[in-house]
Design a protein around this motif. Structure first.
Motif, short mmCIF file in Angstrom:
data_model
loop_
_atom_site.label_atom_id
_atom_site.label_comp_id
_atom_site.label_asym_id
_atom_site.label_seq_id
_atom_site.Cartn_x
_atom_site.Cartn_y
_atom_site.Cartn_z
N TYR A 36 -1.30 1.39 -8.55
CA TYR A 36 -2.52 0.88 -9.18
C TYR A 36 -3.69 0.99 -8.21
N ARG A 37 -4.88 1.14 -8.80
CA ARG A 37 -6.13 1.13 -8.04
C ARG A 37 -6.98 -0.01 -8.55
N PHE A 38 -7.62 -0.70 -7.63
CA PHE A 38 -8.47 -1.84 -7.94
C PHE A 38 -9.91 -1.47 -7.60
N THR A 39 -10.77 -1.45 -8.61
CA THR A 39 -12.17 -1.07 -8.42
C THR A 39 -13.05 -2.29 -8.64
N ASN A 40 -13.89 -2.58 -7.67
CA ASN A 40 -14.74 -3.76 -7.75
C ASN A 40 -15.84 -3.58 -8.80
N ARG A 41 -16.06 -4.60 -9.58
CA ARG A 41 -17.05 -4.53 -10.66
C ARG A 41 -18.47 -4.39 -10.12
N LEU A 42 -18.81 -5.09 -9.07
CA LEU A 42 -20.17 -5.04 -8.52
C LEU A 42 -20.46 -3.68 -7.89
N GLY A 75 -9.63 3.39 7.02
CA GLY A 75 -9.20 4.49 7.89
C GLY A 75 -7.79 4.96 7.65
N ALA A 76 -7.19 4.58 6.51
CA ALA A 76 -5.80 4.95 6.22
C ALA A 76 -4.86 4.53 7.36
N SER A 77 -5.16 3.38 7.95
CA SER A 77 -4.35 2.89 9.07
C SER A 77 -2.93 2.55 8.63
N ASN A 126 -7.01 9.77 -1.81
CA ASN A 126 -6.23 9.28 -0.67
C ASN A 126 -5.29 8.14 -1.08
N GLN A 127 -4.08 8.17 -0.55
CA GLN A 127 -3.06 7.19 -0.91
C GLN A 127 -3.30 5.81 -0.33
N ASN A 130 0.84 -1.19 0.00
CA ASN A 130 0.00 0.00 0.00
C ASN A 130 0.88 1.24 0.00
N ARG A 131 0.51 2.18 -0.84
CA ARG A 131 1.32 3.39 -0.97
C ARG A 131 1.43 4.14 0.36
N TYR A 132 0.35 4.24 1.09
CA TYR A 132 0.34 5.04 2.31
C TYR A 132 1.06 4.35 3.47
N SER A 133 0.79 3.05 3.64
CA SER A 133 1.33 2.34 4.81
C SER A 133 2.62 1.59 4.52
N GLY A 134 2.88 1.28 3.25
CA GLY A 134 4.05 0.48 2.91
C GLY A 134 3.85 -1.00 3.20
N LYS A 135 2.63 -1.42 3.51
CA LYS A 135 2.35 -2.82 3.83
C LYS A 135 1.59 -3.48 2.69
#
Length: 132
Positions: free
Chosen positions: A91-97, A106-108, A123-124, A1-6
């Motif tokens: 990359y961003r993953f958007t759910n089809r449904l 919560g950007a934890s 938001n990152q 994850n870009r924001y958390s690095g996890k």
């Protein structure tokens, strides 16, 4: 994850229905994923499958902000299909449904934070790296 690095993690090592979380990478198979195109001939959607157990990331029918992403048996259901969009080097993953984006709730920054879906914004915590 870009924001958390996890990374995205299956904390149960094979638990059907387990909610995905973020975790500091340790190289285990429960944090490795195969992103593959769906079998639909006209599709630009992908499935996200855990290497450890063959289960897929799914919103389990949810269309709500905050709907958790969990592991489900592979099917052709739209709740297991994701579009992939480049966002700079991420990359961003958007759910089809649901039309909602995969994110860390919560950007934890903490290990064990829930992976959910939320409406797209800048938001990152919605940006992901993809490694081979």
């Amino acid at each position: 994850n870009r924001y958390s690095g996890k990374g995205v993690n299956d904390p149960a090592f094979g638990g059907l229905g387990t909610t995905l979380v973020q975790w500091t990478s340790s190289g285990q198979t429960n944090e490795r994923w195969v992103i593959a195109p769906t079998s639909s001939t006209s599709s630009t959607y992908y499935t996200i499958t855990c290497v450890d157990n063959g289960l897929r990331a799914s919103v389990n029918g949810s269309t709500a902000n905050g709907g958790v992403v969990s592991l489900r048996t592979a099917s052709s259901s739209n709740d297991q299909q994701w579009s992939v969009t480049a966002n700079g080097n991420y990359y961003r993953f958007t759910n089809r449904l649901s039309g909602k984006v995969l994110e860390v709730y919560g950007a934890s920054l903490s290990d064990g934070a829930v992976i959910d879906q939320w409406a797209g914004d800048s938001n990152q915590n919605k940006d992901w790296t993809v490694a081979q």
